[in-house]
Design a protein around this motif. Structure first.
Motif, PDB file in Angstrom:
ATOM      1  N   MET A   1      -9.294  22.833   0.446  1.00 18.41           N
ATOM      2  CA  MET A   1     -10.096  21.620   0.315  1.00 18.41           C
ATOM      3  C   MET A   1     -10.159  21.158  -1.129  1.00 18.41           C
ATOM      4  N   GLU A   2     -10.278  22.106  -2.049  1.00 23.63           N
ATOM      5  CA  GLU A   2     -10.203  21.744  -3.473  1.00 23.63           C
ATOM      6  C   GLU A   2      -8.859  21.081  -3.789  1.00 23.63           C
ATOM      7  N   ASP A   3      -7.770  21.736  -3.360  1.00 21.01           N
ATOM      8  CA  ASP A   3      -6.438  21.177  -3.588  1.00 21.01           C
ATOM      9  C   ASP A   3      -6.381  19.715  -3.151  1.00 21.01           C
ATOM     10  N   ALA A   4      -6.913  19.452  -1.961  1.00 23.38           N
ATOM     11  CA  ALA A   4      -6.772  18.133  -1.346  1.00 23.38           C
ATOM     12  C   ALA A   4      -7.423  17.044  -2.176  1.00 23.38           C
ATOM     13  N   VAL A   5      -8.657  17.281  -2.629  1.00 22.20           N
ATOM     14  CA  VAL A   5      -9.342  16.212  -3.356  1.00 22.20           C
ATOM     15  C   VAL A   5      -8.783  16.068  -4.772  1.00 22.20           C
ATOM     16  N   VAL A   6      -8.351  17.172  -5.367  1.00 24.44           N
ATOM     17  CA  VAL A   6      -7.739  17.075  -6.696  1.00 24.44           C
ATOM     18  C   VAL A   6      -6.406  16.336  -6.606  1.00 24.44           C
ATOM     19  N   LEU A   7      -5.610  16.652  -5.613  1.00 29.79           N
ATOM     20  CA  LEU A   7      -4.330  15.959  -5.437  1.00 29.79           C
ATOM     21  C   LEU A   7      -4.535  14.457  -5.293  1.00 29.79           C
ATOM     22  N   ALA A   8      -5.442  14.066  -4.413  1.00 27.12           N
ATOM     23  CA  ALA A   8      -5.669  12.638  -4.181  1.00 27.12           C
ATOM     24  C   ALA A   8      -6.117  11.946  -5.458  1.00 27.12           C
ATOM     25  N   ASP A   9      -6.955  12.601  -6.229  1.00 30.91           N
ATOM     26  CA  ASP A   9      -7.449  12.001  -7.463  1.00 30.91           C
ATOM     27  C   ASP A   9      -6.349  11.876  -8.509  1.00 30.91           C
ATOM     28  N   ARG A  10      -5.538  12.907  -8.646  1.00 32.79           N
ATOM     29  CA  ARG A  10      -4.547  12.899  -9.727  1.00 32.79           C
ATOM     30  C   ARG A  10      -3.390  11.953  -9.452  1.00 32.79           C
ATOM     31  N   VAL A  11      -3.018  11.761  -8.195  1.00 33.49           N
ATOM     32  CA  VAL A  11      -1.875  10.884  -7.920  1.00 33.49           C
ATOM     33  C   VAL A  11      -2.281   9.430  -7.754  1.00 33.49           C
ATOM     34  N   SER A  12      -3.536   9.168  -7.471  1.00 33.93           N
ATOM     35  CA  SER A  12      -3.925   7.802  -7.115  1.00 33.93           C
ATOM     36  C   SER A  12      -3.927   6.809  -8.258  1.00 33.93           C
ATOM     37  N   PRO A  13      -4.187   7.205  -9.503  1.00 38.51           N
ATOM     38  CA  PRO A  13      -4.127   6.192 -10.563  1.00 38.51           C
ATOM     39  C   PRO A  13      -2.721   5.728 -10.899  1.00 38.51           C
ATOM     40  N   HIS A  14      -1.716   6.359 -10.304  1.00 39.52           N
ATOM     41  CA  HIS A  14      -0.348   6.090 -10.729  1.00 39.52           C
ATOM     42  C   HIS A  14       0.380   5.185  -9.738  1.00 39.52           C
TER      43      HIS A  14
ATOM     44  N   MET B   1       0.845  -1.190   0.000  1.00 34.73           N
ATOM     45  CA  MET B   1       0.000   0.000   0.000  1.00 34.73           C
ATOM     46  C   MET B   1       0.880   1.240   0.000  1.00 34.73           C
ATOM     47  N   ALA B   2       0.568   2.198  -0.888  1.00 36.36           N
ATOM     48  CA  ALA B   2       1.340   3.436  -0.942  1.00 36.36           C
ATOM     49  C   ALA B   2       1.129   4.243   0.325  1.00 36.36           C
ATOM     50  N   HIS B   3       2.181   4.932   0.758  1.00 36.11           N
ATOM     51  CA  HIS B   3       2.158   5.667   2.018  1.00 36.11           C
ATOM     52  C   HIS B   3       2.325   7.161   1.742  1.00 36.11           C
ATOM     53  N   ALA B   4       1.423   7.964   2.311  1.00 33.85           N
ATOM     54  CA  ALA B   4       1.518   9.416   2.225  1.00 33.85           C
ATOM     55  C   ALA B   4       1.698   9.994   3.614  1.00 33.85           C
ATOM     56  N   VAL B   5       2.639  10.917   3.739  1.00 37.19           N
ATOM     57  CA  VAL B   5       2.828  11.671   4.980  1.00 37.19           C
ATOM     58  C   VAL B   5       2.318  13.082   4.743  1.00 37.19           C
TER      59      VAL B   5
ATOM     60  N   LEU C   1      -7.850  12.482   4.388  1.00 34.18           N
ATOM     61  CA  LEU C   1      -9.075  11.716   4.160  1.00 34.18           C
ATOM     62  C   LEU C   1      -9.242  11.358   2.688  1.00 34.18           C
ATOM     63  N   ALA C   2      -8.943  12.316   1.802  1.00 31.71           N
ATOM     64  CA  ALA C   2      -9.088  12.052   0.375  1.00 31.71           C
ATOM     65  C   ALA C   2      -8.138  10.944  -0.081  1.00 31.71           C
ATOM     66  N   LEU C   3      -6.915  10.962   0.416  1.00 32.35           N
ATOM     67  CA  LEU C   3      -5.954   9.916   0.053  1.00 32.35           C
ATOM     68  C   LEU C   3      -6.356   8.576   0.657  1.00 32.35           C
ATOM     69  N   ALA C   4      -6.834   8.590   1.901  1.00 32.02           N
ATOM     70  CA  ALA C   4      -7.284   7.343   2.522  1.00 32.02           C
ATOM     71  C   ALA C   4      -8.442   6.732   1.730  1.00 32.02           C
ATOM     72  N   HIS C   5      -9.336   7.581   1.233  1.00 27.91           N
ATOM     73  CA  HIS C   5     -10.452   7.097   0.414  1.00 27.91           C
ATOM     74  C   HIS C   5      -9.957   6.444  -0.877  1.00 27.91           C
ATOM     75  N   LYS C   6      -8.779   6.856  -1.323  1.00 29.33           N
ATOM     76  CA  LYS C   6      -8.205   6.284  -2.541  1.00 29.33           C
ATOM     77  C   LYS C   6      -7.308   5.084  -2.252  1.00 29.33           C
ATOM     78  N   GLY C   7      -7.252   4.648  -1.010  1.00 24.26           N
ATOM     79  CA  GLY C   7      -6.498   3.454  -0.672  1.00 24.26           C
ATOM     80  C   GLY C   7      -5.099   3.675  -0.152  1.00 24.26           C
ATOM     81  N   TRP C   8      -4.724   4.934   0.101  1.00 24.91           N
ATOM     82  CA  TRP C   8      -3.404   5.214   0.635  1.00 24.91           C
ATOM     83  C   TRP C   8      -3.376   4.990   2.148  1.00 24.91           C
ATOM     84  N   GLU C   9      -2.250   4.549   2.632  1.00 22.21           N
ATOM     85  CA  GLU C   9      -1.963   4.625   4.068  1.00 22.21           C
ATOM     86  C   GLU C   9      -1.501   6.055   4.353  1.00 22.21           C
ATOM     87  N   VAL C  10      -2.064   6.690   5.386  1.00 22.89           N
ATOM     88  CA  VAL C  10      -1.733   8.077   5.653  1.00 22.89           C
ATOM     89  C   VAL C  10      -1.232   8.260   7.084  1.00 22.89           C
TER      90      VAL C  10
END
Length: 396
Positions: free
Chosen positions: A308-321, A1-5, A18-27
């Motif tokens: 808040m916009e930044d957060a959800v866009v970031l999680a979405d854009r990095v998660s498919p990779h 599992m990918a890890h984000a700090v 929360l946005a990254l956790a929803h995408k499956g990241w360990e945070v």
């Protein structure tokens, strides 16, 4: 599992976690303070930010806290209205109202949904290596390994300074600000009229170099804010007395609200803005968001909303990779999209802030006349001014 700090447990950092956790990241969220009790008073969550919160499943919980109803707008110090609109008009146009709530309430909602053990307080980050994702925590003799580091460490971001050491720092915007939350029950003014929440319309009053805002909150409270065009660094022995000196003769219910304010609860901060946009919102494995990326004046009420916009866009854009191969692509897309989105908002907010600093009587009369003219064109014209900001959605 990918890890984000995530560095920083403010609204942007918590939303990102929360946005990254929803995408499956360990945070892991690192907060240097001993607790996440927020500094601040009230907070506006605009329709664009509510859509961002929908992505992480908390939008409806925040909507329930909306307290603004009926007419509001911009006033003169004597109480006359320059422009009026209604919360219902805005909700009809954008699909949502602007929700005013306490910063503590929103932080509590977000923090309460973090994965168990994700939040670590008393964790001051010493350094971040953008090439490797290593995060050194001061005093803990510990290095965390991260696929992604999210720097949400605020307007004085040490991470931003390290990533862009030659870039200009945020500058004083020419105004200082006060904030306070005032309880309504039992509030009386010079006329001895008891205020009730339904008799306090949401408003912002413009004077010569002075602004006073009144925003009803749920639970019989009012969020009051004010700004004044003064040199930076000034402080009063009693900030409530300073507010009474500046605004005590303005229209009702401003004097009554100030009389009811707890002097110890009045916050004062100078306002800063990053006038020169960063070249990017990422370097290597590190992404900047919120005030760490684009500090702005509060005149559009978009500081926390853009985080808040930044957060959800970031999680979405990095998660498919695949973090080992394609993270750089996702971060580059995030950086490009968010720079294009936030730069004009920072500039527009700054421009409005400059208008609030005007003191010359002729200039102020022209400014007020222009606002009155727009107001006479009807609420639809006034509402359209917010289309580029409020109509955003996570996939727009």
């Amino acid at each position: 599992m990918a890890h984000a700090v995530v560095v920083g447990a403010g609204i942007g950092g918590l939303t990102a976690a929360l946005a990254l956790a929803h995408k499956g990241w360990e945070v892991t969220v690192l907060e240097r303070a001993a607790s996440i009790e927020p500094v601040g008073a009230g907070l506006a969550v605009a329709p664009n930010a509510l859509r961002a919160l929908d992505v992480i499943g908390v939008g409806d919980e925040v909507r329930k806290l909306s307290a603004i109803q009926g007419r509001g707008g911009i006033r003169l110090p004597d109480g006359r209205w320059l422009a009026r609109t209604t919360a219902e008009d805005a909700a009809a146009r954008y699909g949502d109202p602007i929700v005013l709530l306490t910063r503590a309430a929103l932080v509590g909602i977000l923090a309460g949904r973090l994965p168990p053990g994700a939040l670590r307080v008393n964790s001051r980050v010493e350094s971040v290596d953008p090439a490797t994702g290593r995060v050194v925590v001061r005093g803990a003799a510990e290095t965390l390994e991260a696929d992604l580091v999210v720097a949400a460490d605020g307007i004085r971001s040490r991470t931003r300074s390290a990533l862009f050491p030659g870039h200009p720092a945020p500058v004083y915007a020419g105004v200082t600000s006060w904030r306070a939350i005032v309880p309504l029950p039992g509030v009386t003014g010079a006329s001895e009229t008891v205020l009730a929440s339904e008799t306090v319309p949401a408003s912002e009053t413009w004077g010569r170099g002075l602004i006073f805002g009144i925003m009803p909150l749920a639970g019989g409270q009012v969020y009051c804010y004010a700004t004044a065009a003064v040199p930076p660094g000034l402080r009063a022995a009693d900030e409530r007395d300073e507010l009474l000196r500046l605004f005590g003769r303005w229209h009702d219910p401003i004097p009554a609200l100030l009389d009811a304010a707890d002097p110890a609860a009045v916050l004062r901060h100078d306002i800063h803005s990053l006038d020169a946009p960063l070249p990017a919102f990422h370097v290597g494995r590190v992404a900047l968001l919120g005030d760490a990326a684009h500090p702005m004046t509060p005149n559009l009420g978009q500081g926390a909303c853009q985080a808040m916009e930044d957060a959800v866009v970031l999680a979405d854009r990095v998660s498919p990779h695949d973090p080992a191969a394609g993270l750089a692509t996702g971060l580059a897309v995030y950086s490009r999209e968010r720079l294009a989105r936030t730069t004009p908002i920072v500039r527009r907010s700054r421009s409005i802030g400059r208008l609030t600093r005007w003191r010359n009587p002729l200039a102020v009369a022209l400014r007020d006349g222009a606002m009155r003219a727009v107001g006479r064109l009807g609420p639809d014209v006034a509402s359209r001014q917010g289309d580029r900001v409020f109509a955003w959605s996570p996939r727009s």
